[in-house]
Write an enzyme that holds these catalytic residues in place. Sequence first.
Site, short mmCIF file in Angstrom:
data_model
loop_
_atom_site.label_atom_id
_atom_site.label_comp_id
_atom_site.label_asym_id
_atom_site.label_seq_id
_atom_site.Cartn_x
_atom_site.Cartn_y
_atom_site.Cartn_z
N CYS A 1 0.07 3.96 2.69
CA CYS A 1 0.44 3.51 4.04
C CYS A 1 1.87 3.92 4.39
O CYS A 1 2.19 4.20 5.54
CB CYS A 1 0.32 1.99 4.14
SG CYS A 1 -1.34 1.32 3.92
N CYS B 1 0.84 -1.21 0.00
CA CYS B 1 0.00 0.00 0.00
C CYS B 1 0.87 1.26 0.00
O CYS B 1 1.57 1.54 0.99
CB CYS B 1 -0.92 -0.02 1.22
SG CYS B 1 -1.75 1.53 1.55
#
Length: 310
Positions: A57, A54
Amino acid sequence: MDLIFNSGAQGAAGAAQNVPGDLIKDTTTATFVADVIEMSQKVPVIVDFWATWCGPCKTLGPALEKVVREARGAVRMVKVDVDKNQDLAAQLRIQSVPTVYAFKGGRPVDAFTGAQPESQLKAFVKKLMSGSNAGPTIDDYIAEAKRVLEEGDPQTAATIFNQILQEAPDNASAMAGLLRCLIAVGQTAQAESMLGRLAPEIARHPDITAVATALELARHAGGVGEAAELRRRLAADPDDHQARYDLALAYYAAGEVETAVDELLDLFKRDRAWNDDAARKQLVKIFEVLGFSHPLAKSGRARLSTLLFS
């Protein structure tokens, strides 16, 4: 409350190595209860759901860690790698990453999804820190139970509503929620019996009257014929208003509320005065059961208004 926010988690496994003590830590399905549920009874805990693949993230996680460190122990942060803890992510209904939950008193009280600027993260943590000794309110629990019910788990929702009623037996919203759970599992007779025993001041509450309307709709819907036969009748005669009306109720009984609304609006458009304005009256009842803020109720009311003034 059941706000589910997504906020970034860690992209790098060793990002918190220099954090003193357990201010920021990784957790797993096995340690989640101790690290989050139990710890949040003492201090607010931010839970960061993330994944190595991700991109957001990787920026949000470190930024959130920085803000947590600056809080100097007023909050804790726990990180969950969703790929390594898929059961936990499923239990908490994590739909995407990054997702961030905030826990107090053993319950989720706030959340967000997606990358956030540092100013928003600071506001999020500041809000969590304010009144940190105060756990979630009854309204928070009711909101959580409603969300669980809407997501298709009436048994769990009923458990929460029952717990609320043990503490606040006169809470009309919690009672309405419990009655809706009974309706959802087909126990309409028990729901009607409980409804009939309510004190007058509780029975007049808008949440309870909406449930009474839901029970009325369920009774009427239960008496209509097979949907397939009703569709055949309409195919043979599109102006068979009784068949269209009964089909709408059959759709409602089957949980296809949007289709039921469409059929009733079609009937109203064809003959608004049919059977003493039955289509409009039934639509109003459905909108009442859905609640004023429900998207289908809003769009349905707008479509009905257009037809009324056309």
